[in-house]
Write an enzyme that holds these catalytic residues in place. Structure first.
Site, PDB file in Angstrom:
ATOM      1  N   GLY A 188       2.982  -0.788   4.129  1.00 13.45           N
ATOM      2  CA  GLY A 188       2.548  -1.706   3.080  1.00 13.45           C
ATOM      3  C   GLY A 188       2.503  -3.140   3.581  1.00 13.45           C
ATOM      4  O   GLY A 188       3.370  -3.558   4.360  1.00 13.45           O
ATOM      5  N   THR A 189       1.491  -3.851   3.151  1.00 18.58           N
ATOM      6  CA  THR A 189       1.412  -5.286   3.432  1.00 18.58           C
ATOM      7  C   THR A 189       0.994  -5.977   2.153  1.00 18.58           C
ATOM      8  O   THR A 189      -0.077  -5.704   1.609  1.00 18.58           O
ATOM      9  CB  THR A 189       0.327  -5.602   4.491  1.00 18.58           C
ATOM     10  OG1 THR A 189       0.639  -4.914   5.692  1.00 18.58           O
ATOM     11  CG2 THR A 189       0.269  -7.099   4.765  1.00 18.58           C
ATOM     12  N   SER A 225       0.784  -1.240   0.000  1.00 18.24           N
ATOM     13  CA  SER A 225       0.000   0.000   0.000  1.00 18.24           C
ATOM     14  C   SER A 225       0.808   1.278   0.000  1.00 18.24           C
ATOM     15  O   SER A 225       0.218   2.357  -0.069  1.00 18.24           O
ATOM     16  CB  SER A 225      -0.942   0.011   1.189  1.00 18.24           C
ATOM     17  OG  SER A 225      -2.004  -0.841   0.887  1.00 18.24           O
ATOM     18  N   PHE A 276      -9.097 -12.818   1.387  1.00 17.30           N
ATOM     19  CA  PHE A 276      -7.988 -13.369   2.186  1.00 17.30           C
ATOM     20  C   PHE A 276      -8.431 -13.832   3.574  1.00 17.30           C
ATOM     21  O   PHE A 276      -7.642 -13.832   4.516  1.00 17.30           O
ATOM     22  CB  PHE A 276      -6.853 -12.343   2.269  1.00 17.30           C
ATOM     23  CG  PHE A 276      -6.328 -11.940   0.915  1.00 17.30           C
ATOM     24  CD1 PHE A 276      -5.932 -12.914  -0.002  1.00 17.30           C
ATOM     25  CD2 PHE A 276      -6.255 -10.616   0.532  1.00 17.30           C
ATOM     26  CE1 PHE A 276      -5.470 -12.570  -1.266  1.00 17.30           C
ATOM     27  CE2 PHE A 276      -5.795 -10.258  -0.729  1.00 17.30           C
ATOM     28  CZ  PHE A 276      -5.398 -11.238  -1.634  1.00 17.30           C
ATOM     29  N   TYR A 306     -10.356   2.035   6.380  1.00 16.24           N
ATOM     30  CA  TYR A 306      -9.360   1.702   5.355  1.00 16.24           C
ATOM     31  C   TYR A 306      -9.926   0.651   4.408  1.00 16.24           C
ATOM     32  O   TYR A 306     -10.407  -0.393   4.850  1.00 16.24           O
ATOM     33  CB  TYR A 306      -8.104   1.159   6.044  1.00 16.24           C
ATOM     34  CG  TYR A 306      -6.902   1.044   5.149  1.00 16.24           C
ATOM     35  CD1 TYR A 306      -5.996   2.088   5.022  1.00 16.24           C
ATOM     36  CD2 TYR A 306      -6.663  -0.120   4.436  1.00 16.24           C
ATOM     37  CE1 TYR A 306      -4.884   1.980   4.212  1.00 16.24           C
ATOM     38  CE2 TYR A 306      -5.547  -0.246   3.615  1.00 16.24           C
ATOM     39  CZ  TYR A 306      -4.661   0.811   3.508  1.00 16.24           C
ATOM     40  OH  TYR A 306      -3.565   0.691   2.704  1.00 16.24           O
ATOM     41  N   SER A 358       4.764 -11.791   6.167  1.00 17.31           N
ATOM     42  CA  SER A 358       3.493 -11.093   6.448  1.00 17.31           C
ATOM     43  C   SER A 358       2.546 -12.088   7.085  1.00 17.31           C
ATOM     44  O   SER A 358       2.919 -13.236   7.339  1.00 17.31           O
ATOM     45  CB  SER A 358       2.897 -10.498   5.171  1.00 17.31           C
ATOM     46  OG  SER A 358       2.460 -11.524   4.319  1.00 17.31           O
ATOM     47  N   ASN A 359       1.314 -11.634   7.335  1.00 16.09           N
ATOM     48  CA  ASN A 359       0.335 -12.397   8.115  1.00 16.09           C
ATOM     49  C   ASN A 359       0.925 -12.769   9.479  1.00 16.09           C
ATOM     50  O   ASN A 359       0.741 -13.857   9.981  1.00 16.09           O
ATOM     51  CB  ASN A 359      -0.128 -13.657   7.362  1.00 16.09           C
ATOM     52  CG  ASN A 359      -1.405 -14.236   7.983  1.00 16.09           C
ATOM     53  OD1 ASN A 359      -2.304 -13.488   8.365  1.00 16.09           O
ATOM     54  ND2 ASN A 359      -1.472 -15.546   8.107  1.00 16.09           N
ATOM     55  N   ARG A 418      -0.021   8.588   5.551  1.00 17.98           N
ATOM     56  CA  ARG A 418      -0.166   8.413   6.993  1.00 17.98           C
ATOM     57  C   ARG A 418       0.716   9.408   7.737  1.00 17.98           C
ATOM     58  O   ARG A 418       1.761   9.823   7.226  1.00 17.98           O
ATOM     59  CB  ARG A 418       0.279   6.998   7.415  1.00 17.98           C
ATOM     60  CG  ARG A 418      -0.633   5.884   6.961  1.00 17.98           C
ATOM     61  CD  ARG A 418      -0.202   4.571   7.614  1.00 17.98           C
ATOM     62  NE  ARG A 418      -0.887   3.422   7.081  1.00 17.98           N
ATOM     63  CZ  ARG A 418      -2.115   3.024   7.459  1.00 17.98           C
ATOM     64  NH1 ARG A 418      -2.792   3.706   8.356  1.00 17.98           N
ATOM     65  NH2 ARG A 418      -2.645   1.946   6.924  1.00 17.98           N
TER      66      ARG A 418
HETATM   67  C1  REY Z   1      -4.229  -8.174   2.310  1.00 16.83           C
HETATM   68  C2  REY Z   1      -4.000  -9.409   3.079  1.00 16.83           C
HETATM   69  C3  REY Z   1      -3.399  -7.041   2.770  1.00 16.83           C
HETATM   70  C4  REY Z   1      -2.556  -9.834   3.189  1.00 16.83           C
HETATM   71  C5  REY Z   1      -3.777  -5.707   2.157  1.00 16.83           C
HETATM   72  N1  REY Z   1      -2.749  -5.042   1.662  1.00 16.83           N
HETATM   73  O1  REY Z   1      -4.907  -5.274   2.152  1.00 16.83           O
HETATM   74  C6  REY Z   1      -2.834  -3.719   1.151  1.00 16.83           C
HETATM   75  C7  REY Z   1      -2.024  -2.846   2.081  1.00 16.83           C
HETATM   76  C8  REY Z   1      -2.366  -3.638  -0.265  1.00 16.83           C
HETATM   77  O2  REY Z   1      -2.665  -2.129   2.885  1.00 16.83           O
HETATM   78  C9  REY Z   1      -2.283 -11.106   3.975  1.00 16.83           C
HETATM   79  N2  REY Z   1      -3.179 -11.315   5.072  1.00 16.83           N
HETATM   80  C10 REY Z   1      -0.849 -10.990   4.486  1.00 16.83           C
HETATM   81  C11 REY Z   1      -4.103 -12.288   5.070  1.00 16.83           C
HETATM   82  C12 REY Z   1      -4.929 -12.378   6.345  1.00 16.83           C
HETATM   83  O3  REY Z   1      -4.264 -13.014   4.140  1.00 16.83           O
HETATM   84  N3  REY Z   1      -5.775 -13.509   6.361  1.00 16.83           N
HETATM   85  O4  REY Z   1      -0.653 -10.644   5.659  1.00 16.83           O
HETATM   86  O5  REY Z   1       0.035 -11.189   3.648  1.00 16.83           O
HETATM   87  O6  REY Z   1      -0.793  -2.869   2.028  1.00 16.83           O
END
Ligand code: REY
Length: 437
Positions: A354-355, A114, A172, A211, A380-381, A339
């Site tokens: 970013g995630t 992000s 997810f 968000y 991540s996660n 932010r």
């Molecule tokens: C989506 C899930 C993360 C990632 C997301 N990223 O919305 C946007 C950001 C681009 O704000 C995933 N988590 C992980 C899961 C949770 O799958 N069940 O942590 O890689 O950056």
């Protein structure tokens, strides 16, 4: 320009200790309050030359790295560009690639998730400057019929106040199966918006900060509609080329990261299950909300340029900096695709987090853009690791916190530097209905 780096630790550039406090309001206020001479000298010795901030605390930074790795990340890194670019620190721990043990490397590229939202916002605000889009005009004016509520404005998207459901909540819910189901998919913006609007609005437009990736998918659709070009073309000509961000690329829908890069490792939901190499994916589920690739040098250069006023006119930068709280901490805020975090030493920093599967990242800069910091852990996660990674900002911007001169200073906990003191748990405000471990 002096840019000295010696091994893992870098040297500071030429020193100008006087004058610096004046550039940072909090420090200037402290100086005006009549600090005793010896204390002032000690204070000056703690400060880095040029940018007026405390010197980064590299020991504390490496303690944070150790905690990040103990929490499950294969590797971690932070790059600090201080003194307006004259002093650079490149700090790493662990590995970039578990298959061959290749060391973490701050020159290497990774998926910035992000942080892409700040790039998309800059493009859109340049279009506002050119009179092609207006912030308080309904999105429906530019993209008729795309959204169910014709009162959602462009500003509502950029501030996460549209009430559009975040479709990644559903996508997810189960982490690894959800990822595998989309890693090679190519979505249109319309398909992603459809997933969102299958759910009722989460709030009336403007009413609440929530968000949602959907907002920045619509921003991408808007950029493409108004310019007639792909977002890739617009990132390139408006930001990447002018700033010479040679390690920043938007490769959607290609699934590979070109050039020297870091591998990402996704943490499965099941405790003890092995990490999943998630490096290759289209990131089509995020696109203008999160599909860019960059490295710490480029991210620092981007945010320094942005806050330094080199990408937007003063009035539009001021719009981007109009912050409202993003949680109840009193220290975290969101503007337009940007932010704000208030750190323990009293300074505010601006950037994004970013995630994306396998990569947690932070990129923040000071209000004057003179010190910029980017950190990344290749997992991540794992919310705990993400929270700890955030403490790299404390070490890099706040440096050593002097031990308080009170009896409480005898207590071991009070002697810990701000960078390693446990911070309140922070669960990033993304896809809030998805359990994040
Ligand atoms: C989506 C899930 C993360 C990632 C997301 N990223 O919305 C946007 C950001 C681009 O704000 C995933 N988590 C992980 C899961 C949770 O799958 N069940 O942590 O890689 O950056």
């Amino acid at each position: 320009m002096v840019q000295g780096t010696f091994g893992k630790r870098a040297a500071m550039g030429a020193s100008v200790l006087a004058l610096v406090a004046a550039s940072v309001p909090a420090l200037a206020a402290q100086a005006q309050a009549g600090t005793p001479t010896a204390a002032a000298a000690a204070d000056a010795a703690r400060r880095a030359p040029g940018d007026g901030l405390p010197k980064p605390d590299l020991d504390a930074l490496h303690q944070v790295f150790a905690q990040v790795m103990a929490g499950g990340a294969p590797g971690v890194m932070t790059r600090i560009d201080g003194d307006g670019g004259r002093s650079v620190y490149r700090e790493t721990a662990g590995v970039a690639d578990r298959s061959n043990g290749r060391a973490m490397n701050t020159d290497a590229r990774f998926r910035i998730g992000s942080i892409t939202k700040s790039f998309s916002t800059v493009v859109l605000l340049q279009l506002v400057h050119e009179g092609k889009v207006a912030l308080d005009t309904p999105v429906d004016t530019y993209l008729p019929g795309l959204l169910p509520d014709p009162t959602i404005t462009v500003r509502h998207l950029l501030t996460h106040r549209s009430g559009l459901w975040d479709y990644t909540n559903d996508m997810f819910e189960n982490t690894v199966p959800g990822f595998e189901a989309v890693r090679n998919k190519v979505f249109t913006y319309q398909e992603l918006v459809k997933l969102s609007i299958a759910h009722p609005a989460t709030a009336k437009p403007g009413a609440a900060y929530q968000y949602s990736n959907t907002n920045f998918v619509v921003v991408g659709a808007l950029i493409e509609k108004v310019t007639g070009h792909s977002v890739r073309t617009e990132y390139q000509r408006r930001i990447i080329s002018p700033l010479h961000l040679t390690d920043t690329v938007y490769v959607h829908p290609s699934a590979t990261i070109p050039g020297l890069h870091i591998n990402g490792y996704l943490t499965p939901d099941e405790a003890g299950a092995p990490l999943v190499d998630s490096t290759d994916q289209t990131v089509s589920w995020a696109q203008s909300a999160g599909a860019m690739v960059s490295n710490p040098r480029d991210l620092n250069r981007f945010f320094s340029a942005l806050l330094g006023g080199r990408l937007l006119s003063a009035d539009l930068l001021a719009e981007m900096l109009r912050m409202t709280p993003s949680d109840t901490s009193g220290t975290r805020f969101y503007g337009l695709g940007l932010r704000q975090r208030d750190l323990s030493c009293g300074i505010s920093v601006y950037g994004h987090t970013g995630t994306v599967q396998g990569f947690y990242s932070y990129a923040f800069t000071t209000r004057d853009g003179r010190r910029s910091v980017s950190s990344m852990a290749n997992t991540s996660n794992n919310g705990n690791v993400n929270t700890i990674l955030g403490n790299t900002l404390e070490a890099a911007f706040c440096g050593k916190t002097p031990a308080p001169q009170t009896p409480a200073a005898q207590a071991p906990s009070a002697q810990r530097s701000a960078a390693t003191a446990p911070s309140a748990p922070f669960y990033e405000d993304i896809a809030p209905n998805v359990a994040r471990h």
